[in-house]
Design a protein around this motif. Structure first.
Motif, PDB file in Angstrom:
ATOM      1  N   ILE A  23       0.816  -1.217   0.000  1.00  0.00           N
ATOM      2  CA  ILE A  23       0.000   0.000   0.000  1.00  0.00           C
ATOM      3  C   ILE A  23       0.851   1.269   0.000  1.00  0.00           C
ATOM      4  O   ILE A  23       0.650   2.135  -0.864  1.00  0.00           O
ATOM      5  CB  ILE A  23      -1.021  -0.012   1.152  1.00  0.00           C
ATOM      6  CG1 ILE A  23      -2.089  -1.076   0.882  1.00  0.00           C
ATOM      7  CG2 ILE A  23      -1.657   1.360   1.354  1.00  0.00           C
ATOM      8  CD1 ILE A  23      -3.046  -1.327   2.038  1.00  0.00           C
ATOM      9  N   PRO A  24       1.799   1.437   0.921  1.00  0.00           N
ATOM     10  CA  PRO A  24       2.552   2.690   0.920  1.00  0.00           C
ATOM     11  C   PRO A  24       3.341   2.912  -0.375  1.00  0.00           C
ATOM     12  O   PRO A  24       3.441   4.040  -0.854  1.00  0.00           O
ATOM     13  CB  PRO A  24       3.485   2.587   2.121  1.00  0.00           C
ATOM     14  CG  PRO A  24       3.374   1.217   2.638  1.00  0.00           C
ATOM     15  CD  PRO A  24       2.193   0.573   2.025  1.00  0.00           C
ATOM     16  N   LEU A  27       0.912   4.114  -3.091  1.00  0.00           N
ATOM     17  CA  LEU A  27       0.476   5.486  -2.814  1.00  0.00           C
ATOM     18  C   LEU A  27       1.591   6.486  -3.116  1.00  0.00           C
ATOM     19  O   LEU A  27       1.349   7.551  -3.671  1.00  0.00           O
ATOM     20  CB  LEU A  27      -0.011   5.617  -1.371  1.00  0.00           C
ATOM     21  CG  LEU A  27      -1.292   4.843  -1.028  1.00  0.00           C
ATOM     22  CD1 LEU A  27      -1.587   4.940   0.456  1.00  0.00           C
ATOM     23  CD2 LEU A  27      -2.472   5.325  -1.865  1.00  0.00           C
ATOM     24  N   ARG A  28       2.833   6.135  -2.759  1.00  0.00           N
ATOM     25  CA  ARG A  28       3.972   7.009  -3.062  1.00  0.00           C
ATOM     26  C   ARG A  28       4.185   7.159  -4.561  1.00  0.00           C
ATOM     27  O   ARG A  28       4.665   8.188  -5.029  1.00  0.00           O
ATOM     28  CB  ARG A  28       5.263   6.479  -2.421  1.00  0.00           C
ATOM     29  CG  ARG A  28       5.419   6.849  -0.969  1.00  0.00           C
ATOM     30  CD  ARG A  28       6.838   6.638  -0.469  1.00  0.00           C
ATOM     31  NE  ARG A  28       7.381   5.331  -0.765  1.00  0.00           N
ATOM     32  CZ  ARG A  28       7.276   4.260   0.027  1.00  0.00           C
ATOM     33  NH1 ARG A  28       6.646   4.344   1.172  1.00  0.00           N
ATOM     34  NH2 ARG A  28       7.807   3.114  -0.320  1.00  0.00           N
ATOM     35  N   SER A  32      -4.140   6.542  -6.502  1.00  0.00           N
ATOM     36  CA  SER A  32      -5.134   6.977  -5.530  1.00  0.00           C
ATOM     37  C   SER A  32      -5.492   5.814  -4.609  1.00  0.00           C
ATOM     38  O   SER A  32      -5.108   4.663  -4.865  1.00  0.00           O
ATOM     39  CB  SER A  32      -6.393   7.466  -6.247  1.00  0.00           C
ATOM     40  OG  SER A  32      -7.050   6.360  -6.861  1.00  0.00           O
ATOM     41  N   ILE A  33      -6.239   6.117  -3.562  1.00  0.00           N
ATOM     42  CA  ILE A  33      -6.719   5.072  -2.650  1.00  0.00           C
ATOM     43  C   ILE A  33      -7.527   4.044  -3.440  1.00  0.00           C
ATOM     44  O   ILE A  33      -7.357   2.836  -3.280  1.00  0.00           O
ATOM     45  CB  ILE A  33      -7.586   5.684  -1.524  1.00  0.00           C
ATOM     46  CG1 ILE A  33      -6.763   6.627  -0.649  1.00  0.00           C
ATOM     47  CG2 ILE A  33      -8.270   4.607  -0.696  1.00  0.00           C
ATOM     48  CD1 ILE A  33      -5.792   5.980   0.282  1.00  0.00           C
ATOM     49  N   GLN A  35      -7.460   3.369  -6.730  1.00  0.00           N
ATOM     50  CA  GLN A  35      -6.617   2.612  -7.653  1.00  0.00           C
ATOM     51  C   GLN A  35      -5.805   1.557  -6.909  1.00  0.00           C
ATOM     52  O   GLN A  35      -5.646   0.435  -7.388  1.00  0.00           O
ATOM     53  CB  GLN A  35      -5.675   3.549  -8.410  1.00  0.00           C
ATOM     54  CG  GLN A  35      -6.367   4.457  -9.390  1.00  0.00           C
ATOM     55  CD  GLN A  35      -5.447   5.555  -9.898  1.00  0.00           C
ATOM     56  OE1 GLN A  35      -4.621   6.092  -9.150  1.00  0.00           O
ATOM     57  NE2 GLN A  35      -5.595   5.892 -11.172  1.00  0.00           N
ATOM     58  N   THR A  36      -5.290   1.942  -5.753  1.00  0.00           N
ATOM     59  CA  THR A  36      -4.511   1.006  -4.944  1.00  0.00           C
ATOM     60  C   THR A  36      -5.373  -0.174  -4.516  1.00  0.00           C
ATOM     61  O   THR A  36      -4.954  -1.335  -4.602  1.00  0.00           O
ATOM     62  CB  THR A  36      -3.923   1.722  -3.712  1.00  0.00           C
ATOM     63  OG1 THR A  36      -3.067   2.778  -4.176  1.00  0.00           O
ATOM     64  CG2 THR A  36      -3.126   0.785  -2.835  1.00  0.00           C
ATOM     65  N   VAL A  47      -7.681  -0.050   2.465  1.00  0.00           N
ATOM     66  CA  VAL A  47      -6.545   0.765   2.043  1.00  0.00           C
ATOM     67  C   VAL A  47      -6.533   2.084   2.801  1.00  0.00           C
ATOM     68  O   VAL A  47      -5.480   2.546   3.252  1.00  0.00           O
ATOM     69  CB  VAL A  47      -6.581   0.998   0.518  1.00  0.00           C
ATOM     70  CG1 VAL A  47      -5.474   1.952   0.087  1.00  0.00           C
ATOM     71  CG2 VAL A  47      -6.458  -0.324  -0.222  1.00  0.00           C
ATOM     72  N   LEU A  48      -7.699   2.681   2.963  1.00  0.00           N
ATOM     73  CA  LEU A  48      -7.797   3.953   3.681  1.00  0.00           C
ATOM     74  C   LEU A  48      -7.345   3.796   5.131  1.00  0.00           C
ATOM     75  O   LEU A  48      -6.548   4.598   5.629  1.00  0.00           O
ATOM     76  CB  LEU A  48      -9.227   4.471   3.620  1.00  0.00           C
ATOM     77  CG  LEU A  48      -9.469   5.876   4.137  1.00  0.00           C
ATOM     78  CD1 LEU A  48      -8.609   6.889   3.415  1.00  0.00           C
ATOM     79  CD2 LEU A  48     -10.930   6.236   3.989  1.00  0.00           C
ATOM     80  N   SER A  51      -3.563   3.306   5.215  1.00  0.00           N
ATOM     81  CA  SER A  51      -2.829   4.535   4.917  1.00  0.00           C
ATOM     82  C   SER A  51      -2.899   5.510   6.095  1.00  0.00           C
ATOM     83  O   SER A  51      -1.937   6.230   6.360  1.00  0.00           O
ATOM     84  CB  SER A  51      -3.346   5.187   3.638  1.00  0.00           C
ATOM     85  OG  SER A  51      -4.659   5.654   3.795  1.00  0.00           O
ATOM     86  N   SER A  55       0.316   7.000   8.145  1.00  0.00           N
ATOM     87  CA  SER A  55       0.572   8.439   8.343  1.00  0.00           C
ATOM     88  C   SER A  55       0.658   8.778   9.820  1.00  0.00           C
ATOM     89  O   SER A  55       1.423   9.648  10.214  1.00  0.00           O
ATOM     90  CB  SER A  55      -0.478   9.277   7.631  1.00  0.00           C
ATOM     91  OG  SER A  55      -1.736   9.110   8.212  1.00  0.00           O
TER      92      SER A  55
END
Length: 60
Positions: A23-24, A27-28, A32-33, A35-36, A47-48, A51, A55
């Protein structure tokens, strides 16, 4: 041995954990959330949440 339920469950859990480790990176790379989630075959909520955990751990 590979046919046992315990082995199969452990294998699935390992695959799931590997998805969460990706996931990270995705995202890097600018995904997008949504798409990931689609790429990893996870829900947007999973995923949200992951993430947000990442963070928060970086803020500490």
């Amino acid at each position: 041995m590979k046919q046992t339920r315990v082995y199969q469950e452990a294998k699935q859990e390992g695959a799931r954990q590997e998805k969460f480790r990706m996931i990270p990176l995705l995202l890097r790379l600018g995904l997008s959330i949504e798409q990931t989630a689609k790429e990893l075959d996870l829900s947007v909520e999973e995923v949200l949440l992951e993430s947000q955990k990442l963070s928060q751990s970086q803020d500490s």
